[in-house]
Structures are given as C-alpha cells and as structure tokens.
Motif scaffolding. Structure first.
Motif, PDB file in Angstrom:
ATOM      1  N   SER A  96       1.022  -1.278   0.244  1.00 19.92           N
ATOM      2  CA  SER A  96       0.135   0.021  -0.004  1.00 19.92           C
ATOM      3  C   SER A  96       0.852   1.409   0.059  1.00 19.92           C
ATOM      4  O   SER A  96       1.866   1.192   0.577  1.00 19.92           O
ATOM      5  N   GLY A  97       0.557   2.421  -0.663  1.00 19.92           N
ATOM      6  CA  GLY A  97       0.945   3.599  -0.512  1.00 19.92           C
ATOM      7  C   GLY A  97       2.263   3.408  -1.669  1.00 19.92           C
ATOM      8  O   GLY A  97       2.513   2.781  -2.260  1.00 19.92           O
ATOM      9  N   SER A  98       3.209   4.423  -1.282  1.00 20.39           N
ATOM     10  CA  SER A  98       4.278   4.567  -2.140  1.00 20.39           C
ATOM     11  C   SER A  98       5.858   4.116  -1.191  1.00 20.39           C
ATOM     12  O   SER A  98       5.995   4.636  -0.033  1.00 20.39           O
ATOM     13  N   ARG A  99       6.404   3.576  -1.925  1.00 18.93           N
ATOM     14  CA  ARG A  99       7.876   3.030  -0.970  1.00 18.93           C
ATOM     15  C   ARG A  99       9.041   3.221  -2.103  1.00 18.93           C
ATOM     16  O   ARG A  99       8.919   3.468  -3.147  1.00 18.93           O
ATOM     17  N   CYS A 100      10.320   3.189  -1.194  1.00 22.37           N
ATOM     18  CA  CYS A 100      11.414   3.446  -2.185  1.00 22.37           C
ATOM     19  C   CYS A 100      11.908   2.237  -2.523  1.00 22.37           C
ATOM     20  O   CYS A 100      12.066   1.218  -1.824  1.00 22.37           O
ATOM     21  N   VAL A 101      12.154   1.876  -3.999  1.00 22.27           N
ATOM     22  CA  VAL A 101      12.399   0.925  -4.342  1.00 22.27           C
ATOM     23  C   VAL A 101      13.751   1.134  -5.505  1.00 22.27           C
ATOM     24  O   VAL A 101      13.973   2.305  -5.846  1.00 22.27           O
ATOM     25  N   ARG A 102      14.282   0.028  -5.858  1.00 20.69           N
ATOM     26  CA  ARG A 102      15.751   0.177  -6.616  1.00 20.69           C
ATOM     27  C   ARG A 102      15.386   0.647  -7.922  1.00 20.69           C
ATOM     28  O   ARG A 102      14.324   0.784  -8.597  1.00 20.69           O
ATOM     29  N   SER A 103      16.359   1.571  -8.342  1.00 18.52           N
ATOM     30  CA  SER A 103      16.127   2.199  -9.766  1.00 18.52           C
ATOM     31  C   SER A 103      17.455   1.921 -10.604  1.00 18.52           C
ATOM     32  O   SER A 103      17.822   2.355 -11.667  1.00 18.52           O
ATOM     33  N   THR A 104      18.674   1.366  -9.897  1.00 16.79           N
ATOM     34  CA  THR A 104      19.774   1.101 -10.583  1.00 16.79           C
ATOM     35  C   THR A 104      20.461  -0.290 -10.563  1.00 16.79           C
ATOM     36  O   THR A 104      20.131  -0.871  -9.361  1.00 16.79           O
ATOM     37  N   THR A 105      21.175  -0.745 -11.281  1.00 22.40           N
ATOM     38  CA  THR A 105      22.046  -1.997 -11.225  1.00 22.40           C
ATOM     39  C   THR A 105      23.172  -1.897 -10.216  1.00 22.40           C
ATOM     40  O   THR A 105      23.632  -0.799  -9.916  1.00 22.40           O
ATOM     41  N   THR A 106      23.739  -2.905  -9.771  1.00 18.14           N
ATOM     42  CA  THR A 106      24.780  -2.886  -9.243  1.00 18.14           C
ATOM     43  C   THR A 106      25.826  -2.974 -10.331  1.00 18.14           C
ATOM     44  O   THR A 106      25.857  -3.896 -11.290  1.00 18.14           O
ATOM     45  N   ASN A 107      26.928  -2.366 -10.410  1.00 19.37           N
ATOM     46  CA  ASN A 107      27.998  -2.635 -11.615  1.00 19.37           C
ATOM     47  C   ASN A 107      29.021  -3.649 -11.060  1.00 19.37           C
ATOM     48  O   ASN A 107      29.845  -3.191 -10.093  1.00 19.37           O
ATOM     49  N   GLN A 108      28.860  -4.759 -11.651  1.00 23.50           N
ATOM     50  CA  GLN A 108      29.640  -5.703 -11.057  1.00 23.50           C
ATOM     51  C   GLN A 108      31.077  -5.555 -11.493  1.00 23.50           C
ATOM     52  O   GLN A 108      31.909  -6.104 -10.710  1.00 23.50           O
ATOM     53  N   PHE A 109      31.517  -4.810 -12.534  1.00 22.72           N
ATOM     54  CA  PHE A 109      33.082  -4.789 -13.014  1.00 22.72           C
ATOM     55  C   PHE A 109      33.596  -3.769 -11.737  1.00 22.72           C
ATOM     56  O   PHE A 109      34.635  -4.131 -11.432  1.00 22.72           O
ATOM     57  N   LYS A 110      32.892  -2.796 -11.538  1.00 24.49           N
ATOM     58  CA  LYS A 110      33.492  -2.041 -10.441  1.00 24.49           C
ATOM     59  C   LYS A 110      33.318  -2.613  -8.877  1.00 24.49           C
ATOM     60  O   LYS A 110      34.469  -2.468  -8.019  1.00 24.49           O
ATOM     61  N   LEU A 111      32.353  -3.420  -8.553  1.00 23.95           N
ATOM     62  CA  LEU A 111      32.312  -3.937  -7.318  1.00 23.95           C
ATOM     63  C   LEU A 111      33.508  -5.248  -7.257  1.00 23.95           C
ATOM     64  O   LEU A 111      33.946  -5.130  -6.229  1.00 23.95           O
TER      65      LEU A 111
END
Length: 413
Positions: A73-88
């Motif tokens: 219900s309502g609005s929630r913060c959800v992901r909008s970007t990937t994890t950059n596996q090369f940098k990680l």
C-alpha cells in the motif's frame, strides 16, 4: 484479578473537571508523540529500500519512490539502478561469466511523441529513454529495425512492415522538420554512441529483431551513427561453446559494442552476428512465463546446447501492462531464472529481458541481476556476497550496499 491502583483512584477520587484536564493533557501528549514520530520519519534522501515515501527526493541514491498496489500500500522506495559488477568485483573474466540487464523493446517508450505526423497506435514497453536506461545500468537493448521511408526505423509493428502508426524515434535529439528526413534509428544509435564515448569501460549489447532488407542497410546506419569504432568483430566470437574474450581485453581494444541480428544471412553479407549462432534463448511472451517451465523459442537451439556460450532469459507478457509489471519483475522473475538455470543445463542467464524495467516491489530486476552475477561469479545468490576477485563458493551473509554506486560498504566473512 486485582484492579490497577491508578484505575481505582481515578474513578474513586478524580472530579469531572480533573478528568477533562487529564484528557486534554493526554491529547497533547498524543499529538506531541505523533509530531516527533513524523519528524523522525525518513526524508531528504534518507529513506531506505521499502521505506514509505512521498517523492523520489525522499529516497537514497539508487532508489526512487514508487507505488505497486499489487504488492504494497502507498508508495515506497524501490531500486532504480543496477550494481556495477565490474566496479564491485572485477572485469577480468570472460564476457560470458557476467550477467546484464536487458530492456525488451527498449525504444518503445511511453510518452514518446510521434515523428511521422500521425498518432501512434501500438504498445509501449518502457518508460525511460535510452540514455536513462543506460545510465541506470541497462547494458543490453532489444531493438526492432525496419525499412521505412527510405531509411532504417525502429518500429513496434506487425507483419514485418513498419507503418506511420507503429514507428518510434527518440525524443530530445536532432529532428528534421515535418516532411523532412527523419532518422529515428540513427538517433537512438547516437545515444548509445554518446554513452559509450562517455563511459570508456562499459560494454553494450544490441539485440535486433531485424526486418531490414535494404542491402547493407544496417551497416550504413551503424556507420553513420559512429558506432562502428566500438564494434566487436565477428571473428572473435566463439561458436563452439568456448569462453568469450576477457571483458578487460574487450575494453582495452575498445571493442565494446556487441550486435546480434535475427537474419541469418547478414552474418555473411554484412558481418553481423546471427544471434542464435552464439546464444540460446527461452520463449518470449506469455509462453515464457509459466512457472516451472522454461522452453526455448523456435529460432533457438535447446537451452542446454552448450555449443552456445550465452544464455538469454525473457520474462515479460505478450501484451505489456505496466500496472502489473511490478509483480512480474519481482519474486516471479527470480523464480524463473532458477527454472531456466536447470533448463539450460545448470547455466545461469547472461541476459535477462523485462518490460518496464524499474517497476518492482523492492529489488526487482536489479536484484534478479545481482542474483545472476552472484551465482556466476562466486556461487552465491547475491553479487555483494562475492569476495573481490574470487570465484569460490564461499558466501558472505552480512551485506551492506551503497545503492548510489553499487559499491560494497561492508563485507563480513
């Protein structure tokens, strides 16, 4: 049962006037409590994953404020970007040892104005333009190319032909006046070129549902867009199930654009890779969304064909409905990736294709991608559980992620 002393005294000795005062005091305390509770609520970029929110500005970097009535219900913060596996972790493994988020019909963007002078009547599959998709970590784009008005256009059409009512083009780039020379395919390709130019360590894959019959039509549009300088050469693509070149070598050689066509003859006539010589793919549309079943599409060899080094998993309905995409792009998607892993002979997908890629009930397609890269790189179900440079099966279960860059903040062994 004993009556609490406070309750007994209140009813035996307290006057109505004092009761009213006590009630007022209680209301003040309740109001104050609510005030401080609201004051402590997250805001100004402090809200974490799944925290309630009222705007994107409430959410931490890498998240946005979204409503998914099917899931919460309502609005929630959800992901909008990937994890950059090369940098990680690293970019020193073969290309087929990594996974990449893919947007189905990446060009079919909601709100994109018509560039033919005729209102468009067709479906849309995404909400962000190509540049936004790439900036959010999408690294594979599905595009439908057609002959139209003497040029190459992107169309969401039928019967192998493009029409005024099915043609797309990217907004915000060069446009000729009405009746002039409009080239939406090249405009989209120029966006890809601009991204590769600005991000010299990134690789982009373009998968074409190709209806272009004009001789060398694709070669011309890719040349005119400036993308040829990034072209990964056909002769370097493995055909018998071998590993692909190292990502680090692809970057060093500036061979950072992979292009696949659905027309077999173009591999010989234009040097463009025929998709199903190099990858297996499950059924697209409704046929690929049955729980526990992951059949191959007709053009692809069986998913467990190990002479093909790459695996593509589609997970989107035949008719795109953005209102239910948040449910499709969540647990159901990850479950299908596990099903397709078994169907592909215990191989994890390298590409996962979805509609409305940012819609989810939390982690969504981004978490699905983290699962794929975790399994590919270290046998864990989240890429953040992988030790830098390691391909062991040891998992680290305490994970803290900086969503703004996809960097590992804390890794507990």
């Amino acid at each position: 049962m004993h009556t609490p002393i406070g309750f007994s005294v209140y009813h035996s000795w307290t006057s109505p006037h004092l009761c009213q005062m006590d009630l007022r005091a209680s209301l003040v305390l309740i109001t104050a409590s609510l005030f401080f509770s609201v004051a402590k609520a997250c805001s100004n970029g402090d809200c974490k994953l799944l925290d309630p929110c009222s705007s994107d500005g409430n959410c931490q970097a890498g998240l946005y404020c979204f409503s998914c009535p099917l899931e919460f219900s309502g609005s929630r913060c959800v992901r909008s970007t990937t994890t950059n596996q090369f940098k990680l972790l690293n970019n020193t493994l073969p290309f087929n040892k990594y996974a990449f988020l893919t947007t189905h019909n990446a060009y079919a963007i909601e709100g994109e104005p018509s560039h033919t002078g005729v209102p468009r009547i067709t479906f849309t599959n995404q909400e962000d333009d190509i540049t936004q998709q790439l900036n959010n970590g999408v690294r594979s784009l599905m595009l439908d190319t057609y002959d139209f008005q003497g040029d190459v256009w992107l169309c969401h059409s039928y019967g192998g032909k493009c029409y005024d009512i099915t043609a797309f083009g990217e907004a915000g780039l060069r446009r000729a006046p009405k009746g002039g020379n409009r080239e939406p395919a090249i405009d989209t390709l120029k966006e890809i070129e601009a991204f590769l130019s600005a991000n010299p360590t990134e690789i982009v894959t373009v998968i074409l549902e190709d209806y272009v019959q004009a001789p060398n039509g694709l070669t011309k549009v890719f040349t005119d867009s400036g993308l040829i300088k990034y072209w990964f050469p056909l002769e370097n693509m493995p055909k018998n199930g071998q590993d692909w070149p190292l990502v680090s070598d692809m970057v060093a050689n500036n061979q950072r654009l992979l292009v696949f066509t659905s027309i077999r003859s173009k591999e010989e006539s234009e040097g463009i890779a025929y998709q199903w010589n190099y990858m297996v793919e499950n059924q697209y549309g409704d046929g690929g969304m049955h729980a526990g079943n992951c059949p191959n599409r007709t053009e692809s060899s069986p998913l467990d064909d190990r002479t093909k080094s790459l695996v593509l998993v589609n997970y989107f309905p035949t008719i795109p409905f953005k209102q239910i995409a948040c449910e499709h792009n969540s647990a159901n998607l990850i479950n299908m990736l596990h099903t397709c892993f078994g169907a592909a002979g215990n191989r994890w997908a390298n590409f996962v294709a979805v509609n409305f890629y940012k819609r989810s009930n939390g982690g969504g397609a981004f978490q699905a991608l983290d699962t794929l890269n975790g399994e590919l790189l270290c046998g864990c179900d989240d890429v953040h559980a992988c030790v830098n440079g390691s391909t062991s099966s040891a998992c680290n279960h305490e994970i803290n992620v900086d969503h703004s860059q996809g960097h590992l903040v804390r890794l507990v062994l």
